[in-house]
Enzyme design. Structure first.
Site, PDB file in Angstrom:
ATOM      1  CG  ASP A 130      -1.719  -1.300   1.312  1.00 40.16           C
ATOM      2  OD1 ASP A 130      -2.061  -1.824   0.242  1.00 40.16           O
ATOM      3  OD2 ASP A 130      -1.990  -1.776   2.432  1.00 40.16           O
ATOM      4  CB  VAL A 131       2.111   3.303  -2.472  1.00 37.10           C
ATOM      5  CG1 VAL A 131       3.052   4.476  -2.637  1.00 37.10           C
ATOM      6  CG2 VAL A 131       2.839   2.001  -2.720  1.00 37.10           C
TER       7      VAL A 131
END
Lengths: 288, 207
Positions: A130-131
């Protein structure tokens, strides 16, 4: 030649598929088994199942549910959520998972990748990362604590590759559920540094969004959740549109060349006379 | 009714293969590593996901190498190896150091080393170029059918054993055949209708 992949993600909460918006708002969609059944028939290239509840609440993967939905899933299935040990992975693979997606365990024990890939082969291990964009920099997001863990995505991708990861799924939090298109800036950072296949997820709304990714990068897969759940014909329409210019697996005769589309790729109703004629057009079932 | 056994050696995706065969309507299908089951079967499927040495270790641990040897090489029972199940038909593999395979088809398994800007593993849908007439592809509606691949190592063997190739920067051997021994690098159980058709062809060829 190898084809670009159009991938569907199923975000699972309380054992049902949900619509996710920015990782903090969720709306129910339906049963995972039915979603898999439809996506398989629509000809999507892969399915990624992510249980976002399991690790947070300390559950194991829901093996029975997964075994059941794999029964009619004749396309690649990646399972993620709640995976902490080798035995769970063995069980998931046995029940019909083709690949395993790891997320929060990567933040605490990245060596787990090395351990798993030596047993199952690296082709079987997918990192789901997840960014989030913080002050102009892309960082890894720790979803259990709902904050960035301050590691830059570039460093993290390198660490994953050093440990023998097979594939990387990038989830853009800022684009999740927004329908604003894929984050091309993020793609342009990850694409040049990665040596393993990368899948981008978050923000898709039209076939053009997929086209933009595939034409402007080496990214091998683009994934969407909400778009495939909520837009009629979205899978086939996307693939037929991409198939005009890009290498795509498109093995159906229905290519929409007689359909009129609106600006946002919704199919417009045909003339009554055309629909009437279609009543007499018989399409034979494929004989397997 | 044909009896089909799917060999369970601990690391395979046995249920995926089982689901596909069941979907085709075969009722006498068993996931097993029991000697009696294997000897009484008409066809054998050797599935596989995992590393080569792990697969071979499990095969020998369960004494499957001897049982399969007798069934396949002496009794000439048809066998279909899938992915790692195909690779272990070879003489051996370079994966995590040199490890010996079953040695039923001459050739070795090597790491994909690609010069161009191509990612390894080779993951995704690729289409085949059918090289030699094999009864595996008789019922495909497309002459270059798509199948799902997911591997970092490939089988290098003589052309005469190769029944199809795929193209990923280099020509990769996608399936092999040596008499009653069949192997596919891709995953028919995960290749939708094309995969189901391949299983149908394989099982139709079983007398």
């Amino acid at each position: 030649m190898l084809k670009k992949r159009v991938i569907a993600t199923l975000i699972i909460k309380n054992n049902i598929v949900v619509q996710s918006i920015n990782f903090n708002k969720y709306l129910p969609i339906g049963k995972p088994r039915i979603a898999v059944d439809f996506l398989d028939q629509w000809g999507v290239d892969e399915i990624i199942y992510l249980d976002i509840d399991a690790t947070r609440h300390g559950y194991e993967p829901n093996f029975e549910l997964i075994k059941n939905l794999a029964k009619k899933c004749f396309l690649p299935l990646t399972i993620g959520g709640g995976i902490k040990n080798i035995d769970q992975i063995k069980k998931l693979m046995k029940y019909g998972a083709d690949k395993i997606s790891l997320n929060s365990i990567l933040l605490s024990d990245i060596e787990f990748v090395k351990k798993t890939s030596s047993i199952f082969g690296s082709q079987c291990i997918v990192a789901s990362v997840d960014v989030i964009k913080v002050g102009g920099n892309y960082q890894v997001f720790d979803y259990l604590n709902s904050k960035s863990n301050k590691v830059s995505i570039v460093d993290f991708v390198r660490q994953l590759e050093d440990n023998g990861i097979g594939e990387i799924l990038i989830n853009s939090i800022d684009r999740d559920g927004t329908y604003k298109g894929f984050d091309m800036e993020l793609i342009n950072i990850i694409d040049p540094i990665s040596n393993v296949p990368v899948i981008i997820c978050g923000g898709a709304k039209t076939p053009k969004d997929f086209q933009e990714v595939f034409e402007n990068s080496n990214i091998s897969g683009a994934a969407a959740g909400n778009y495939f759940h909520f837009y009629e014909h979205s899978v086939t329409l996307t693939k037929s549109f991409l198939n005009r210019k890009l290498p795509i697996r498109f093995e159906t005769n229905f290519d929409y060349h007689e359909s009129d589309l609106s600006n946002d790729f919704r199919i417009l109703k045909k003339e009554d006379i055309f629909l009437e004629n279609m009543l007499f057009h018989k399409i034979e079932n494929e004989n397997i | 009714m044909k009896k089909i056994v799917i060999i369970d050696y601990g690391v395979g995706n046995v249920f995926s293969v089982y689901n596909a065969i069941k979907y085709l309507g075969y009722s006498n299908v068993k996931i097993t590593y029991d000697e009696k089951d294997i000897f009484s079967s008409d066809a054998i499927i050797l599935p596989g996901v995992g590393a080569f040495d792990e697969a071979m270790k499990n095969i020998t641990k369960r004494k499957l190498d001897k049982i399969l040897h007798e069934n396949v090489l002496i009794n000439k029972k048809p066998i279909l190896g899938v992915c790692v199940g195909m690779q272990i038909l070879s003489e051996g593999s370079d994966e995590n150091g040199w490890h010996k395979g079953l040695g039923w088809i001459p050739g070795k398994v090597k790491k994909l080393e690609l010069t161009q800007n191509l990612a390894v593993p080779h993951v995704g849908w690729n289409n085949l170029e059918i090289a030699n007439k094999s009864n595996l592809y008789l019922n495909q509606s497309n002459s270059n059918p798509h199948f799902y691949f997911d591997h970092s190592y490939y089988f290098e063997t003589e052309d005469k054993y190769v029944s199809s190739y795929c193209d990923y920067g280099i020509k990769i051997c996608a399936s092999v055949q040596n008499d009653n021994i069949y192997g596919v690098q891709f995953h028919p159980e995960k290749s939708q209708n094309n995969g189901l058709k391949l299983f149908r062809s394989f099982l139709n060829s079983v007398k």
